[in-house]
Design an enzyme around this catalytic site. Structure first.
Site, PDB file in Angstrom:
ATOM      1  N   CYS A  31       0.807  -1.227   0.000  1.00 14.73           N
ATOM      2  CA  CYS A  31       0.000   0.000   0.000  1.00 14.73           C
ATOM      3  C   CYS A  31       0.840   1.276   0.000  1.00 14.73           C
ATOM      4  O   CYS A  31       0.530   2.247  -0.690  1.00 14.73           O
ATOM      5  CB  CYS A  31      -0.958  -0.006   1.190  1.00 14.73           C
ATOM      6  SG  CYS A  31      -0.204  -0.418   2.764  1.00 14.73           S
ATOM      7  N   HIS A  59      -2.880   6.680   3.508  1.00 15.77           N
ATOM      8  CA  HIS A  59      -1.452   6.877   3.762  1.00 15.77           C
ATOM      9  C   HIS A  59      -1.013   8.203   3.131  1.00 15.77           C
ATOM     10  O   HIS A  59      -1.237   8.439   1.949  1.00 15.77           O
ATOM     11  CB  HIS A  59      -0.636   5.740   3.139  1.00 15.77           C
ATOM     12  CG  HIS A  59      -0.775   4.429   3.840  1.00 15.77           C
ATOM     13  ND1 HIS A  59      -1.445   4.254   5.032  1.00 15.77           N
ATOM     14  CD2 HIS A  59      -0.298   3.191   3.516  1.00 15.77           C
ATOM     15  CE1 HIS A  59      -1.375   2.981   5.402  1.00 15.77           C
ATOM     16  NE2 HIS A  59      -0.700   2.325   4.500  1.00 15.77           N
TER      17      HIS A  59
END
Lengths: 346, 346, 346, 346
Positions: free
Chosen positions: D150, D242
């Site tokens: 990710c 993120h």
């Protein structure tokens, strides 16, 4: 049928939710947005510090911000939603009412005024009848309808369901999200790793508004429901969604299953923004629900979620939850607007 | 006078607090730390994943971890503090009692057993008299004393103060910190931007333990206080400090000032870890207190803080707060240990 | 020896930390607190909305708040600490300097002025020599000393340690606590479940102040260190403690062990508030440290904590942390005050 | 055209996202869900502790959970998505490949294997050509395609845009959401009021996967891009999204506007789940964006958002963000599945 609407105080947190909810609304067409003098003449995109996590609708982004005065509103606007700060609303809303506008207001002023309907469409739509009283007393052509405070809305549909068993006492403790205080209402230093056991004015609102909402309208006035309601209101570090613990004393003996059934069967309204199922009820297999982050989006934020129903001496305790800036604020006014259309007041 | 003590289950979250609180204690000298088999023989520093924000005391860091069995404890140890998981405690604590040890335990097993004193030294020190009953019934030389659950300890000193006005009903809603569930008890995915309206077993503990703590000991047994206590327990995103909203119905008419005075005057105990002022009370000029982050360190985490006292129908509502892993866990057992010494049981 | 001190801007967040740190200080005796006009004449308790989690020292609580003007300060005060907003400081600090006061200021104005020493006592105490330059150029008897920004202080002691290997480039990414923005600087709506990748002016401060602190003073001026420093500053949902990731390119080849040794050996100062060990360094056995909540209180918040040192192409990367409102603000000014006394400027 | 698909490891956090994303997918029809042995035979509703904030699709809720073995998958399933823990995946995925299945896997095992395509469809779709190499070497009829980690996916599209200016060095610091560690990966005690400057294995993944994704495929193998990539990975208290600070050194001189244009022009792919605009870029008028809570839902969580582009010595710094469990995990595998269909591998 299309109703042209405007938003008074369109740039704030609740104003932004109004714009989000009005995007693609089946009946309402947004034709005017107002803000304080400093923003007048700017485009909405310039004036609003947009915080909602969907983009500003393109047609609204370019709209020119108007002054919050009746003469700034296009003539063909039939309904105004108000999310003005209550102090401003108290001085400005009457101007619009005298100019003949129908105003569905989220502002807290005048909610307990005897001739102002305070309504949740699924609970007490008949209170709209106060508009006739209001017009007669105030001598205006407009109409002012209020929705209750976010923490009140979260609880009252469940109390209405309980009232078939004779609601006598409700002690409620709230765990409220920071968005309820507006964008700058709670600083991060106040709330990270913390909780605040007091929200100014909130407890009184819950204690009085609940009784008006559950009260009977006899064609001339609303008598307050005679239940005793006592609230302790807490702010906690969540963004959206008010969670409430209710301790209710009832006249009749009931089982938790009776209460769950009553909540489940509490009727919704046939309005565009009403959920199909007004109150979603979790049973004993999910004792940890409702939770703010998981349940605040139920029915696109317009529903009520309950759970944790258990017997206690003289009644039941349970938990309930709603999205405070959708069902508890902008969505509440929107729904009142839909009710006003449905009932022919517009 | 020095009493040599040991900690059963010394590496967990509560165990670490024990070690922090025992550092520089005027009476107690830590002589043994135990943990599960996997850690036996390691130094404490190796065995514990130390999380407290003061360093491991140097003398403890090098201590060898012993097995949680009576024969692993040095003979000159007089008092054991237990922070074992309750399932483990239920099977292991009897071994120590039969071996003649005095055990001050934070584990939840046996708290409601008829012959086990459940004590808060400032509230019901006389319940220690149950030790004689216990020894006679169980046939052991040791003594088992329990402290209540963290959420119970937070509230009971205030209820004791209220009881001079005749406590009849207490509905309590808690906002509890994540540390109460132990280091891994609440995942971050569960609680960030969220709250959980249920903590397994917690409500029952508050409802039953409160009544035992407030009950009368007649030399043979403790009769439960006849107040109705109903609890709704919530987990919120705070690290330490349980905040509680109490709605109390009282036999007598009281004013908020009466209640504040009663709380303020609630006596403390003359023990090394007891606060000078047991309950610190905020008045109406500070309606937003107590708050977890600001008030949990009152009296080094051993005090109770109350506020928000207001009249309600038939009684008062108010808020109270305590540090759940100090006053509510390790500090509670420590204090019971101090009481055992003071009263001559050691 | 006792030095009587005052605090300019004593009621804000940093002012409150000054008061906390001055309580029981071995040398400094607090004799004056000033605030904005609205608070003049009130007691400190009345004027300050006290947020620190230790109580207001009793002698300070009753102190009368003075105006922030030289003629409001008692004559026997020798040293003033300033935590005024930088705009106010820029206009007011010169008045105190002309009146002959020595001012140790945390305000950001004039930090990069050529004749103003910007000092961290353990790193560049010799820069105090600029006071002579300053007095000559400005014609005042007072002396103005600045400490750097909180995010700069966190990193520079570690860069000073690295510089023995020839620091050439430092890219730094910060994870900063909300307290760095003052009590109301970051709203809860902005930061819960979020992070903000920009702090106005902060990046420039880190990039320029670092080079001045590491620069050489030749008796007349400070030449900036020629390392390239680039900063990206982020706000995250923590209360206190700035965590920083540094990517440093060095002239010499080094191992992580070399760097850890250099940091560990970086000398502290012999001042009352300096830590015994300036930089605490975690090695590879604790790769998850330093962490804000666990490490910000190292050395009572006056130390620097580093860890995660690993090789990268051309240098090393590592993490560092300090308590932003103690070592990074009030404590930094306090330490400069101690240095001024030690070096005989007071 | 409809492709029947299955999910290996369907009950975990990523598995739940797969189910959410597959609901109403234009091409894929979910026909099988597997989990560990303990859940086999249960309905999906029983087996999964559902955490996503949309309800379980009704048709999936009643689906029977199958074992994670080839013979448990219906014959007409053509494509499997894998979100198995990497240890399990390493031992189980080969069975499916030997049985002839095409597997689009989010598990981290084998991502750097020379014959396994690691693809982001918009960036390096040609790497799928490695499937021929893989089949020849491994002797199976199936095909294994991996998506990156990710935190890698968040950055690589922006690095690809920069590479037109000659990417030489990228230092990246991440602020990662807790959901990236799975449902129980980060405890609340670890992260509330805190940050953790290390995520095991994550830095290596970013450093190696990036270079493979940006590398050239010559029909036989992928040569790693020769940029130096160094990562420092931090966990912060956010749920999803993120955020990353990148410091990039480039061969060519560029302006921030050049970089923003390059990012804006980075092409998307013509696949059902690809965003119209792959990278949304904020300019200097919005320096505080991207932010996790406000921007993670861009393009339904499938887009990349960048901002804060500024010059630095030898290159630029900027920030980028993506939704880690949508674009960064389940959505990444889904997109690879769509690419496999588009390119005729299924």
């Amino acid at each position: 049928m299309t109703v042209r609407v405007g938003i008074l105080g369109a740039t704030g947190a609740v104003g932004q939710r109004f714009i989000q909810l009005l995007d693609d609304h089946p009946t309402f067409d947004l034709a005017a947005v107002t803000a304080s003098e400093a923003s007048v003449g700017e485009t909405y995109r310039e004036a609003a510090k947009w915080r909602v996590n969907t983009p500003i609708p393109e047609d609204v982004a370019g709209m020119e911000v108007a002054a919050t005065r009746p003469d700034s509103i296009p003539d063909d606007v039939d309904l105004l939603f108000s999310s003005l700060p209550s102090g401003v609303a108290a001085s400005v809303e009457p101007d619009f009412l005298e100019a003949g506008y129908v105003v569905s207001s989220n502002s807290s002023n005048d909610r307990m005024a005897a001739d102002v309907p305070l309504t949740i469409p699924e609970i007490n739509p008949d209170h709209l009848g106060l508009i006739d009283v209001q017009r007669e007393q105030r001598g205006w052509d407009g109409a002012l309808v209020k929705n209750p405070n976010c923490s009140t809305i979260t609880m009252v549909p469940t109390l209405a369901a309980l009232d078939r068993f004779g609601l006598e006492v409700a002690n409620v403790s709230t765990l409220q999200a920071v968005s309820g205080a507006g964008y700058s209402g709670v600083t991060s230093m106040e709330i990270i790793d913390n909780a605040i056991p007091h929200i100014g004015g909130e407890e009184e609102k819950m204690e009085t508004e609940s009784r008006k909402l559950l009260g009977a309208f006899d064609g001339a006035s609303v008598s307050l429901h005679d239940a005793e309601v006592t609230a302790s209101c807490n702010r906690i570090p969540t963004i959206d969604g008010h969670l409430e613990n209710v301790f209710a004393e009832l006249a009749e003996d009931v089982t938790p299953a009776d209460v769950r059934d009553a909540m489940h069967d509490q009727p919704s309204a046939d309005l565009p923004s009403s959920p199909d199922q007004l109150i979603k009820v979790f049973d004993d297999s999910d004792p940890e629900r409702p939770q703010p982050r998981l349940d605040r989006t139920y029915a696109d934020g317009m529903g009520i979620v309950a759970g944790g129903v258990q017997e206690m001496s003289g009644g039941v305790k349970y938990n309930c939850l709603a999205h405070n800036t959708i069902r508890g604020a902008a969505g509440a006014s929107l729904l009142n607007g839909e009710l006003l259309v449905e009932e022919g007041w517009i």
